[in-house]
Write a protein that holds these residues in place. Structure first.
Motif, PDB file in Angstrom:
ATOM      1  N   GLN A   1       0.822  -1.194   0.000  1.00 44.76           N
ATOM      2  CA  GLN A   1       0.000   0.000   0.000  1.00 44.76           C
ATOM      3  C   GLN A   1       0.864   1.255   0.000  1.00 44.76           C
ATOM      4  N   HIS A   2       0.302   2.270  -0.704  1.00 51.93           N
ATOM      5  CA  HIS A   2       1.001   3.557  -0.807  1.00 51.93           C
ATOM      6  C   HIS A   2       0.390   4.530   0.165  1.00 51.93           C
ATOM      7  N   PHE A   3       1.247   5.383   0.683  1.00 55.87           N
ATOM      8  CA  PHE A   3       0.760   6.445   1.585  1.00 55.87           C
ATOM      9  C   PHE A   3       1.160   7.775   0.971  1.00 55.87           C
ATOM     10  N   PRO A   4       0.230   8.722   0.991  1.00 54.73           N
ATOM     11  CA  PRO A   4       0.567  10.019   0.386  1.00 54.73           C
ATOM     12  C   PRO A   4       1.667  10.729   1.170  1.00 54.73           C
ATOM     13  N   SER A   5       2.288  11.656   0.504  1.00 54.49           N
ATOM     14  CA  SER A   5       3.422  12.345   1.127  1.00 54.49           C
ATOM     15  C   SER A   5       2.997  13.156   2.338  1.00 54.49           C
TER      16      SER A   5
END
Lengths: 129, 836
Positions: free
Chosen positions: B88-92
């Protein structure tokens, strides 16, 4: 007027006699003859002819020698000489004429005109002299 | 695989156990890292080991992307006590920039206790003293948002340790626990060491990755280079396909600009990028312009997203038709020499990202504490792909390979073309040589023919030349050639001999000077007066007699000559002169003249007498004088006889001398001949009073009796003529024998007929004698010692000449001996022959 005297010098006896008679009968010539050059020289000097009729071809002393002797002698040098020659070629004739002769008459001459030829030659010689 | 051992002591609080477990963990970690170079594997093992060590519910590795957002790349979750976040990606925004900078600069570790609302911060790099690492943990109140964030994730305690790589924040090592949990300094220290080990592993793996990339690039370059360079034929198509594939392109092309004005460009295409309606795209003016303005300094055009750059319309149409999104253009050049372009394009791609939550800046909730981590899948369509540095580097390397190969290929082509030209030249030359050979052969044939002709001609010429030479050499006349200046070009031996020179001495000499060419009178000509000069100048043929040439010794001789011009094509180039010595002829002519003169005289003399005598008689001048007339007749007759004798003698001697009067030889007795001659002359002798005394000798001989009697009478006649009257003339004879020794000494050797016996007649007189110098000449015609007497005696001057002719015709001799004043003796011999 005395006859003119002419001396014939020729070794041929027949020619001397015939020419003498020819001149004597055709004109008033007193003719003397000589049978050689030597004799001719003597007679010319002693007889003082008015003219000399001289043969060219003679033994012993030929005509041309005789001529130069005549011309060299003060007593004879004034005597007109007429050469009488059997050499009939033109060159010879021209040569003879330069030797101080009055005329050159070719043998056999014309007996009817011989006297006249001699007279004319003497007249020419006189005129020139 | 690393065995997961959940039974390992994991209770925090037991210090010695913890120390032991930490050492074990570290030891294993190091082994893992040493044993593997696969980063995902290491990360996976690490999170598992760390979770077991910490005995927490989740341990994960979070990796930052370049934009500050991040992704969970490794995760270990215990018994599903927490939801999995892997992938999963997490926003900056979830980890703000300040926090990231603290992680990086201070190497900040954070320990959050959600229940206690505290956050423990432990900077590894103190701002005050960076050199001293510390594991001190300072606790402070935590940001409520942070609490909310963690809470929403179901986490009550967390430990976050930064992972650095090359002074960059690579990612985070995160431990989550669903229960409150204290983190000891010792745990922090161990996990920090694990993070450090990870850094090392990441560095190693990155290096490995770089090395692999490099190796891949090199392999690609090698493959392409192999296609480009391995064979004489350049496999550009394959190389292009490899290149496009290596760069992950959808298609590409190679454009090779024409190298000569009339050539066409070469284009290789991969993936449908063919020629447009308006020709090759690289030849459009806008292409170059666009690359110059938008590309990277003209060397390359790197366009990751064509939608982000301004594109001239005509190019845009083409790009759009190919659905082109990214474009990489490498200008192919070799040492500033432009060769063409290598272009690779990409199409747009669809990108799928799984987000842990929706990063929507416009969402008003964005500012609110994050309360939900509902998994959210984002799919981005038609995305551009960035050309990575590696790809750009690879493309440049490949471009230079292409450039080099194309350059070499072009050189090869040029060499080939030169070779082809050379080959053509050689072919042409060979053809030309063959033609020349054929011509040569013909020529040779002609030469041989001509040579044969020439040889024949030469042979003829030689024969002719030899004939001419023979003629010239044999000619009795002098022959010489002159050039225009009067120099001798050739002279025959007769001419040279007449002049007293050798042939070679005279060549090239001025003939006029050499012979002192003179007129008949011996006056020298000037060259201009010379008749030969007029031949050379005016071409007149001169027939000249009696000119004079001088010999080398200074003596002269009369000549007769003909000079004729030699012309070549109408021009006078010289003259040929033929001359002869006419000395002898002149002498004969002179003798003839003399003879004619004498004959003329001898004939005219008797004629004169005859003519005068007959003339006088004919005119009748002497008709009165018979004596003179008689005399004239005698003269005429005598001289006529003389003339007849003369003519007879002349004819006689001519006939004898010319051989027309042949001797009629018959055997007879010498005594008879002597008596007959004596009888004949007796009358004349008596007339001249000469005593003639004949002593006959009886000897047989074969002679013409009449001619011998004529000889004897002639000699007797002579003797009688010149002898004085009263003297005696003797005729006697004797036989002469050559064996007889009485031949006087010193006399010259007897001639052949003297070897045989002969009869010798003697006629002796006592005349005047003959001068010695005349003893020979008296036998010539018309030569007499003294002509005057002979005329009287009727001699012709030819008697002795006739005698000599008759004696000589019989092969005898005649001569006279004399002493002046004493007399002469005439002798003649006649051969008696061998039979007697």
């Amino acid at each position: 007027m005395t006859n003119k005297r002419i001396l014939i010098i020729d070794d041929e006896r027949d020619i001397r006699q015939a020419t003498q008679i020819c001149l004597e009968v055709s004109g008033d010539w007193e003719v003397l003859t000589a049978a050689s050059g030597r004799e001719g020289l003597v007679k010319a000097a002693t007889e003082h002819p008015d003219a000399i009729l001289l043969d060219v071809m003679m033994p012993d002393m030929d005509g041309l020698t005789t001529l130069s002797n005549l011309q060299a002698n003060p007593t004879t040098q004034h005597i007109p000489v007429i050469l009488l020659t059997a050499k009939a070629q033109a060159a010879e004739q021209r040569y003879f004429m330069q030797l101080g002769v009055a005329a050159v008459i070719t043998k056999p001459y014309d007996p009817f005109t011989l006297s006249d030829q001699v007279v004319q030659a003497l007249a020419r010689e006189l005129g020139n002299g | 695989m690393i065995p997961t051992n959940d039974s390992l002591p994991n209770h925090p609080g037991s210090g010695s156990e913890q120390i032991y477990a930490g050492e074990v963990l570290l030891h294993r970690m190091m082994n893992r890292i040493r044993q593997s170079l696969q980063l995902p594997e290491i990360l996976s093992d690490t999170v598992t080991e760390v979770r077991l060590f910490l005995q927490t519910d989740r341990v994960m590795v979070y990796r930052f992307d370049s934009d500050g957002s991040g992704e969970v790349v490794a995760e270990s979750v215990a018994q599903q006590r927490l939801p999995p976040l892997i992938g999963q990606h997490f926003p900056s925004e979830d980890i703000p920039l300040q926090a990231r900078e603290l992680f990086l600069r201070a190497r900040q570790r954070s320990i959050v206790d959600v229940v206690g609302q505290t956050i423990g911060l432990s900077p590894l790099n103190s701002d005050s003293d960076e050199s001293i690492p510390t594991n001190d943990i300072r606790f402070q109140p935590v940001d409520p948002c942070h609490i909310e964030y963690l809470t929403s994730m179901g986490v009550l305690s967390s430990l976050v340790i930064p992972i650095l790589h090359r002074h960059q924040l690579w990612g985070l090592l995160v431990s989550h626990h669903s229960q409150p949990r204290q983190v000891s300094q010792r745990e922090l220290q161990v996990v920090q060491l694990v993070s450090d080990e990870l850094s090392i592993a990441i560095a190693q793996c990155t290096l490995l990755e770089q090395t692999r990339t490099q190796a891949f690039q090199e392999a690609t370059i090698n493959r392409v280079a192999f296609q480009l360079h391995s064979m004489t034929e350049m496999h550009l198509q394959q190389a292009l396909e490899l290149t496009v594939s290596a760069l992950g392109g959808a298609g590409g092309r190679i454009y090779i600009a024409p190298q000569a004005p009339k050539q066409e460009a070469l284009v290789y295409v991969c993936g449908e990028w063919g020629m447009g309606d308006r020709g090759e795209i690289e030849e459009l003016p806008s292409w170059q312009e666009w690359l110059n303005t938008s590309g990277n300094g003209g060397e390359a055009g790197i366009f990751s997203d064509l939608q982000q750059v301004a594109i001239p319309e005509e190019l845009d149409v083409i790009f759009a038709s190919l659905h082109m999104r990214g474009l990489l253009v490498i200008k192919l050049q070799y040492r500033q020499h432009f060769l063409g372009y290598l272009s690779v394009f990409r199409r747009a791609v669809d990108v799928e990202t799984i987000w842990a939550r929706r990063p929507d800046a416009n969402d008003p909730r964005h500012q609110l504490p994050i309360i939900s981590f509902e998994k959210w899948r984002e799919i981005k369509k038609a995305q551009a792909q960035v050309w990575t540095d590696t790809e750009i580097e690879l493309s440049r390397s490949l471009g230079s390979q292409f450039a080099m190969a194309i350059h070499q290929y072009q050189l090869y082509q040029q060499v080939n073309s030169l070779n082809a030209d050379l080959q053509r030249d050689i072919q042409e030359r060979i053809l030309a040589e063959e033609k020349i050979s054929a011509l040569n052969a013909k020529l040779e044939e002609r030469v041989q023919e001509r040579t044969a002709q020439l040889q024949t001609a030469n042979t003829s010429l030689q024969r002719l030349s030899r004939q001419h030479e023979l003629i010239l050499n044999s000619a009795g006349e002098g022959i010489y050639g002159l050039d225009r200046q009067g120099k001798i070009t050739f002279i025959n031996p007769a001419a040279a001999k007449m002049l007293g020179y050798g042939v070679k001495e005279l060549t090239e000499q001025y003939m006029h000077v050499i012979v002192n060419h003179s007129q008949p009178n011996a006056t020298s000509y000037t060259w201009e007066q010379n008749p030969i000069h007029s031949t050379l100048e005016r071409g007149t043929i001169q027939y000249i007699s009696n000119d004079i040439f001088y010999r080398r010794d200074g003596s002269k001789f009369p000549i007769e000559y003909v000079s004729t011009p030699i012309r070549e094509q109408g021009e006078i180039v010289g003259a040929v002169v033929i001359f002869k010595d006419i000395t002898e002829r002149q002498m004969i002519e002179r003798m003839k003249d003399e003879f004619i003169s004498i004959v003329s005289h001898e004939l005219r003399t008797p004629l004169t007498s005859i003519r005068s005598a007959l003339g006088l008689l004919a005119r009748g001048s002497l008709k009165n004088d018979s004596q003179k007339s008689q005399r004239m007749l005698e003269i005429a007759f005598d001289n006529t006889n003389r003339l007849v004798r003369l003519i007879n003698d002349i004819l006689d001697i001519e006939r004898i001398n010319s051989g027309k009067a042949t001797m009629h030889c018959i055997p007879c007795n010498a005594a008879d001949l002597m008596n007959q001659a004596g009888d004949e002359m007796r009358a004349m002798a008596e007339k001249a009073e000469i005593n003639l005394h004949v002593t006959p000798l009886s000897v047989q001989l074969t002679v013409d009796a009449d001619r011998i009697i004529q000889t004897l009478t002639n000699l007797l006649n002579n003797a009688i003529k010149f002898a004085p009257p009263g003297s005696t003339v003797w005729l006697s004879a004797e036989v002469e024998n050559p064996e007889k020794p009485e031949q006087p000494e010193g006399e010259e050797l007897p001639v052949i007929h003297d070897l045989f016996p002969s009869i010798l007649f003697k006629i002796k007189d006592h005349g005047r004698g003959i001068p010695e110098d005349m003893l020979e000449t008296i036998f010539d015609r018309f030569q007499q010692v003294d002509g005057s007497n002979s005329r009287y005696s009727g001699g012709t001057g030819l008697g002795l000449a006739i005698c000599r002719s008759i004696v000589q015709q019989h092969g005898g001799k005649i001569w006279a001996e004399s002493t002046l004043g004493e007399g002469s003796t005439f002798y003649f011999t006649l051969p008696l022959g061998t039979n007697d």
